[in-house]
Each structure stands twice: as structure tokens, then as C-alpha cells.
Design a protein around this motif. Structure first.
Motif, short mmCIF file in Angstrom:
data_model
loop_
_atom_site.label_atom_id
_atom_site.label_comp_id
_atom_site.label_asym_id
_atom_site.label_seq_id
_atom_site.Cartn_x
_atom_site.Cartn_y
_atom_site.Cartn_z
N ALA A 114 56.52 4.74 0.21
CA ALA A 114 55.19 5.66 0.01
C ALA A 114 54.31 4.66 -0.72
CB ALA A 114 55.53 6.69 -0.78
N PHE A 115 54.73 4.04 -1.84
CA PHE A 115 54.06 3.04 -2.57
C PHE A 115 53.53 1.78 -1.89
CE2 PHE A 115 53.37 -0.60 -5.81
CZ PHE A 115 52.44 0.26 -6.75
N SER A 116 54.66 1.37 -0.96
CA SER A 116 54.41 0.07 -0.09
C SER A 116 53.18 0.54 0.77
CB SER A 116 55.61 -0.03 0.69
OG SER A 116 56.57 -0.67 -0.15
N PHE A 117 53.08 1.70 1.48
CA PHE A 117 52.29 2.13 2.45
C PHE A 117 50.91 2.27 1.64
CE2 PHE A 117 55.73 2.83 5.42
CZ PHE A 117 55.01 2.82 6.64
N LEU A 118 51.01 2.99 0.65
CA LEU A 118 49.58 3.24 -0.29
C LEU A 118 48.90 1.75 -0.52
CD1 LEU A 118 50.50 6.17 -2.51
CD2 LEU A 118 49.13 6.09 -0.50
N ILE A 119 49.90 0.77 -1.00
CA ILE A 119 49.31 -0.51 -1.38
C ILE A 119 48.77 -1.35 -0.18
CG2 ILE A 119 49.95 -2.71 -2.63
CD1 ILE A 119 49.68 -0.67 -4.34
N LEU A 120 49.42 -1.12 1.01
CA LEU A 120 49.00 -1.77 2.13
C LEU A 120 47.65 -1.27 2.66
CD1 LEU A 120 52.28 -2.15 4.23
CD2 LEU A 120 50.85 -4.07 3.13
N GLY A 121 47.63 -0.18 2.70
CA GLY A 121 46.36 0.64 2.97
C GLY A 121 45.19 0.28 2.13
N THR A 122 45.46 0.40 0.61
CA THR A 122 44.57 -0.02 -0.32
C THR A 122 43.85 -1.49 -0.24
OG1 THR A 122 45.49 1.55 -1.82
CG2 THR A 122 43.99 0.14 -2.70
N LEU A 123 45.15 -2.40 -0.25
CA LEU A 123 44.61 -3.53 -0.19
C LEU A 123 43.76 -4.05 1.29
CD1 LEU A 123 47.82 -5.43 -1.08
CD2 LEU A 123 45.71 -5.15 -2.53
N ALA A 124 43.80 -3.34 2.27
CA ALA A 124 43.18 -3.40 3.47
C ALA A 124 41.69 -2.98 3.30
CB ALA A 124 43.56 -2.55 4.78
N ASN A 125 41.48 -2.42 2.12
CA ASN A 125 40.20 -1.96 1.88
C ASN A 125 39.56 -2.70 0.69
OD1 ASN A 125 39.18 0.07 3.86
ND2 ASN A 125 41.14 0.78 2.95
N SER A 126 40.36 -3.68 0.16
CA SER A 126 39.87 -4.58 -1.12
C SER A 126 38.96 -5.64 -0.93
CB SER A 126 41.34 -5.04 -2.00
OG SER A 126 41.79 -6.05 -1.25
#
Length: 179
Positions: A114-126
Motif C-alpha cells: 500500500a505504501f509503495s502504491f501511495l508513494i508511486l501515485g504521489t510522486l507522479a504528481n510531484s
């Protein structure tokens, strides 16, 4: 009665609600981040996607990641350290201890995913400008859904770890009267 046992007895239900609340809010924020991400302009061509980053989605994804970690840390710190070191110990373990260890293992696995998916999704918007990448949709949505499942395993760990603490106290101190 030890301090930890008193904490489990007096605040156990409140702590379970707190752990679940962290994970539920994290899941809701991640889903909202996914919605915010889809509101920005984007274009798709086969497996490629070009889109502008969403600052709102970034903030929501980051908050969801932090709350997921807080929920996990709360369950693990207050649940204590329950472990099984050998096959013999596994065979002799109570149902509560087996449940605690199993829940702990699944909670860690789900946390990592879950943390990996959240970070990947967050970084895509950074990023500060429009980018084109291979299609990577729904990371925040999947991470958010896993937050709910993580909450269930974390609460199961906390409750079973509290039961193991009580059982071990009774086993090692049979003369102590339960309060």
C-alpha cells in the motif's frame, strides 16, 4: 497488572478505533487524491499518457501515506512484540499468539504494498511540469483500498497481541488475581 495490560484493558477499544480511523482516513484521502488526479488535463495514446501534475493530489497522497504509517506504528508500538522463533514454539503457541503473528506478517506485507502504491501515485504528481510516461493509473486508488485492509489486520494484531500479553501474564504469574 502491568502498565501495558492496564492500557489494553482501559483504552483497548479506543485504540482499535484510532488505528482503524488512521487507516480509513488514509484510504479516503488516497481515493480523493485519485479523483483530483483525474481532473487535470491529460492525453492518452496506447500505453503512453501525458498529463499535468495535480498539487491537490500530491498533498492528499502524501497525507494518506503519513496516516497509513501512523496507523501501523500505533498498532505495532502499543501491541508489543509478539513473535515465534521455532517450529516447536509454533506448535505450542496458543490460537491468540498464532493470530497475532499471522496478522502482524500480513499487516507488514500490506503496508509495504500500500505504501509503495501511495508513494508511486504521489510522486507522479510531484513534478512541476507536464510529463509523458508509460500509463500508470490507479496507484492511489489501489493504495487507498489496501489502507482499509491494512486497518483490519492492524486491529486484529493489536487485539490478539493484547490477549497474548494477558495469557502470558496468567501463565507466568498464576497467583496474581485478574482485575
Amino acid at each position: 497488572m502491568s502498565r501495558l495490560e492496564r492500557l489494553h484493558k482501559d483504552l483497548g477499544p479506543i485504540l482499535c478505533v484510532l488505528i482503524m480511523a488512521f487507516d480509513m482516513i488514509a484510504g479516503i484521502l488516497a481515493i480523493e487524491a485519485e479523483k483530483a488526479q483525474h481532473k487535470v488535463k491529460h492525453a492518452r495514446l496506447w500505453i503512453f499518457e501525458c498529463r499535468s501534475p495535480s498539487h491537490k493530489s500530491y498533498n492528499l497522497g502524501l497525507a494518506a501515506s503519513i496516516l497509513l504509517i501512523l496507523g501501523h506504528a500505533t498498532a505495532n508500538l502499543l501491541g508489543g512484540c509478539i513473535y515465534i522463533r521455532s517450529k516447536k514454539e509454533l506448535d505450542e503457541a496458543t490460537a491468540n499468539k498464532k493470530l497475532a503473528v499471522g496478522s502482524l506478517i500480513f499487516a507488514w506485507i500490506i503496508l509495504a504494498v500500500a505504501f509503495s502504491f501511495l508513494i508511486l501515485g504521489t510522486l507522479a504528481n510531484s513534478k512541476s511540469k507536464k510529463s509523458c510516461t508509460i500509463l500508470h493509473t490507479h496507484f492511489l486508488l489501489i493504495g487507498g483500498a489496501l489502507c482499509f485492509i491494512h486497518g483490519l489486520f492492524s486491529v486484529a494484531y493489536y487485539v490478539s497481541a493484547a490477549a497474548v500479553t494477558r495469557e502470558e501474564r496468567k501463565l507466568h504469574h498464576p497467583q496474581a488475581a485478574p482485575a
